[in-house]
Design an enzyme around this catalytic site. Structure first.
Site, PDB file in Angstrom:
ATOM      1  NE  ARG A   1      -2.041  -1.448   3.496  1.00  0.00           N
ATOM      2  CZ  ARG A   1      -2.401  -1.259   4.753  1.00  0.00           C
ATOM      3  NH1 ARG A   1      -3.591  -0.764   5.040  1.00  0.00           N
ATOM      4  NH2 ARG A   1      -1.595  -1.563   5.742  1.00  0.00           N
TER       5      ARG A   1
ATOM      6  CG  ASN B   1      -3.903  -4.607   3.424  1.00  0.00           C
ATOM      7  OD1 ASN B   1      -3.331  -4.533   2.341  1.00  0.00           O
ATOM      8  ND2 ASN B   1      -3.241  -4.562   4.565  1.00  0.00           N
TER       9      ASN B   1
END
Length: 89
Positions: free
Chosen positions: A18, A36
């Site tokens: 990320r 996520n």
């Protein structure tokens, strides 16, 4: 301006995927978000110029050095009017 919804499957959580995506989006001028998913994948919403979004999708297919991307889905999406690129929880 285009928008894409991306799902990346593989070893993509716990490997700075990320944070790396936020960095890559900033370099390309793409807005949106990354998060996520409960199933272990990573989801992203990308908005921007067609070339920039496609460049980010191509980079997501590889991922950061510590990740192992097995599969990526790339679907058209409606723009959400994002001003930045952020990690969502």
């Amino acid at each position: 301006m285009i928008a894409r919804h991306i799902r990346v499957v593989g070893q993509v959580q716990g490997v700075f995927f990320r944070a790396w995506t936020v960095e890559q989006a900033g370099k390309l001028g793409v807005t949106g978000w990354v998060c996520n998913a409960a199933d272990g994948s990573v989801e992203a919403h990308l908005e921007g110029e067609k070339w920039s979004v496609q460049q980010l999708v191509d980079r997501l297919r590889q991922g950061p050095p510590s990740a192992r991307v097995e599969h990526l889905t790339d679907d058209e999406a409606e723009p959400q009017g994002c001003d930045t690129f952020e990690v969502r929880h």
